[in-house]
Design a protein around this motif. Sequence first.
Motif, PDB file in Angstrom:
ATOM      1  N   LEU A 115      52.293   9.991  -8.543  1.00 20.68           N
ATOM      2  CA  LEU A 115      52.651  11.111  -9.427  1.00 20.68           C
ATOM      3  C   LEU A 115      54.168  11.199  -9.571  1.00 20.68           C
ATOM      4  N   ASN A 116      54.859  10.956  -8.478  1.00 20.12           N
ATOM      5  CA  ASN A 116      56.321  11.007  -8.522  1.00 20.12           C
ATOM      6  C   ASN A 116      56.921   9.845  -9.312  1.00 20.12           C
ATOM      7  N   ALA A 118      55.498   8.674 -11.939  1.00 28.93           N
ATOM      8  CA  ALA A 118      55.278   9.097 -13.328  1.00 28.93           C
ATOM      9  C   ALA A 118      56.388  10.028 -13.799  1.00 28.93           C
ATOM     10  N   LYS A 119      56.797  10.945 -12.921  1.00 27.29           N
ATOM     11  CA  LYS A 119      57.913  11.848 -13.264  1.00 27.29           C
ATOM     12  C   LYS A 119      59.203  11.045 -13.484  1.00 27.29           C
ATOM     13  N   VAL A 125      49.873   9.946 -16.411  1.00 23.60           N
ATOM     14  CA  VAL A 125      49.040   9.402 -15.338  1.00 23.60           C
ATOM     15  C   VAL A 125      47.569   9.446 -15.752  1.00 23.60           C
ATOM     16  N   LEU A 140      47.673  18.194  -7.481  1.00 21.53           N
ATOM     17  CA  LEU A 140      48.333  18.119  -8.781  1.00 21.53           C
ATOM     18  C   LEU A 140      49.111  19.403  -9.085  1.00 21.53           C
ATOM     19  N   GLU A 143      52.343  19.415  -7.398  1.00 21.10           N
ATOM     20  CA  GLU A 143      53.337  18.466  -7.916  1.00 21.10           C
ATOM     21  C   GLU A 143      53.755  18.776  -9.358  1.00 21.10           C
ATOM     22  N   GLN A 144      52.969  19.599 -10.068  1.00 14.74           N
ATOM     23  CA  GLN A 144      53.245  19.853 -11.484  1.00 14.74           C
ATOM     24  C   GLN A 144      54.468  20.754 -11.637  1.00 14.74           C
ATOM     25  N   LEU A 148      54.695  16.450 -15.502  1.00 14.76           N
ATOM     26  CA  LEU A 148      53.491  15.619 -15.429  1.00 14.76           C
ATOM     27  C   LEU A 148      52.565  15.848 -16.614  1.00 14.76           C
TER      28      LEU A 148
END
Length: 253
Positions: A115-116, A118-119, A125, A140, A143-144, A148
């Motif tokens: 996920l990181n 993707a940022k 993702v 999620l 992390e959002q 994202l």
Amino acid sequence: MIDTHAHIYATEFDHDRDEVVQRAKATGIEHILLPNIDLESIEPMLATEAKYPDICRSMMGLHPCYVDSNVDETLKTIYSWFDKHRFIAVGEIGIDLYWDKTYRVEQERAFITQLNWAKELGLPVVIHTRDSIEQTLALLKNEQDGQLRGVFHCFGGSLEEAKAINDLGFHLGLGGVSTFKNSGMDKVIPELDLSWVILETDCPYLAPVPHRGKRNEPAYTELVMQRIAALRNLNAQQVIDVTTRNAKSLFKL
């Protein structure tokens, strides 16, 4: 139409891949998006993209079912590919607690790590969940930070889950499960916000009715589209237009 999730690089297509791509084009498939799963799938996936550059686009990621005790080394290798090739997404990634919970902690670490990426890379993702929707949504949500975006592929959950996914800024990938009588999707699909829906096959898996139990392929995206149209009382072109627009916007095609 766009098949946003297809493993046509898999060995199941080695004997007739050309015909599969031709059938997809004949059905009106404009793009076939290829998710990576592990280190072994990278070479066949990139070879497939190179052979059909007008229609195939690749992603890069580590599927949760291929996470093991060597996950950190594997992730290093996967990450190194972003410097060597242009990918349209980080995927497929996620949490799968259906087959085996042995590496649950490692799966979560791999998911957050990707996920990181993707940022950092500004990419969407593609998320795989099985018996793990609550855990995946919780991770999620944590992390959002507004950066994202992406899709929960192969969605077959409840309307409440769909809304929770959309509230986090994520799309729903509808595939063969949408056509299964016992899936409950006949109650869910009429209530979904279509601005968050994209089409997929997940081929060679999860072929839609009437091919259930056989090998799936991108041309069968049309059967998913027809099912959505029937359940929503829309014509085929309306579903094609909105889902294709959604996919092009999400993956910047």
